[in-house]
Design a protein around this motif. Structure first.
Motif, mmCIF file in Angstrom:
data_model
loop_
_atom_site.group_PDB
_atom_site.id
_atom_site.type_symbol
_atom_site.label_atom_id
_atom_site.label_comp_id
_atom_site.label_asym_id
_atom_site.label_seq_id
_atom_site.Cartn_x
_atom_site.Cartn_y
_atom_site.Cartn_z
ATOM 1 N N ILE A 62 120.904 55.781 19.593
ATOM 2 C CA ILE A 62 121.737 54.583 19.596
ATOM 3 C C ILE A 62 120.919 53.421 20.145
ATOM 4 O O ILE A 62 120.415 53.493 21.266
ATOM 5 N N GLN A 67 121.043 59.350 22.985
ATOM 6 C CA GLN A 67 122.453 59.175 23.357
ATOM 7 C C GLN A 67 122.686 59.373 24.850
ATOM 8 O O GLN A 67 123.504 58.689 25.447
ATOM 9 N N ARG A 77 129.600 60.495 25.618
ATOM 10 C CA ARG A 77 128.811 61.345 24.719
ATOM 11 C C ARG A 77 129.718 62.308 23.966
ATOM 12 O O ARG A 77 129.518 62.575 22.784
#
Length: 162
Positions: A62, A67, A77
């Protein structure tokens, strides 16, 4: 008029002339680009996520970060992985997302929406798996605007007797 509707789903696809609609007869084609990726946009609050998925090992990136680095809270998450887990595709796709706007919670919701839509673009039959969980629906809740004559959206100014 030779076809008959046996279930409620069949009735939804019947046209005024009595035949089945072309959408019911023809399967939806996957939307995959030349690099083998599928793209979708996800939104939540004022966050917008552009999401690409491609066959891989389950890596989620991301804004150029892993992440775990971008979403430090485990709950966030978990939120972005929900569509992959419910469709049993957790280790089959790599996810690349760019997200901006809002805060981390809104961004996580936007990424989740984008992943679900990208999965359906890649495998259209996953729609009936993801839709009952609400992953295909954009969450319409946003911040209420401030009104004139009010301190905030609904809060009044402090009353003064004198």
């Amino acid at each position: 008029m030779s076809e008959t509707a046996n279930t409620l789903e069949d009735l939804k696809n019947v046209t005024a002339e009595g035949g089945l609609t072309p959408a019911a007869a023809a399967p939806v084609e996957p939307k995959i680009d030349a690099q083998g990726r599928s793209y979708a946009t996800g939104r939540r609050k004022s966050a917008t996520a552009r999401v690409w998925i491609r066959p891989g090992t389950g890596k989620i990136v991301i804004n150029g970060k892993d992440q775990g680095e971008y979403f430090a809270r485990p709950v966030l998450r978990m939120v972005i992985e929900q569509p992959l887990i419910e469709s049993d595709r957790r280790t089959q796709f790599d996810v690349i997302a760019t997200v901006k706007g809002s805060g981390l919670s809104g961004q996580a919701g936007a990424v989740r929406h984008g992943i679900a839509r990208a999965l359906v673009n890649y495998e259209p039959e996953l729609r009936r798996v993801l839709k009952p969980f609400g992953f295909m629906t954009r969450d319409p809740r946003t911040v209420e605007r401030k009104k004139y004559g009010r301190a905030k959206a609904r809060r009044s100014f402090q009353f003064s007797k004198r």
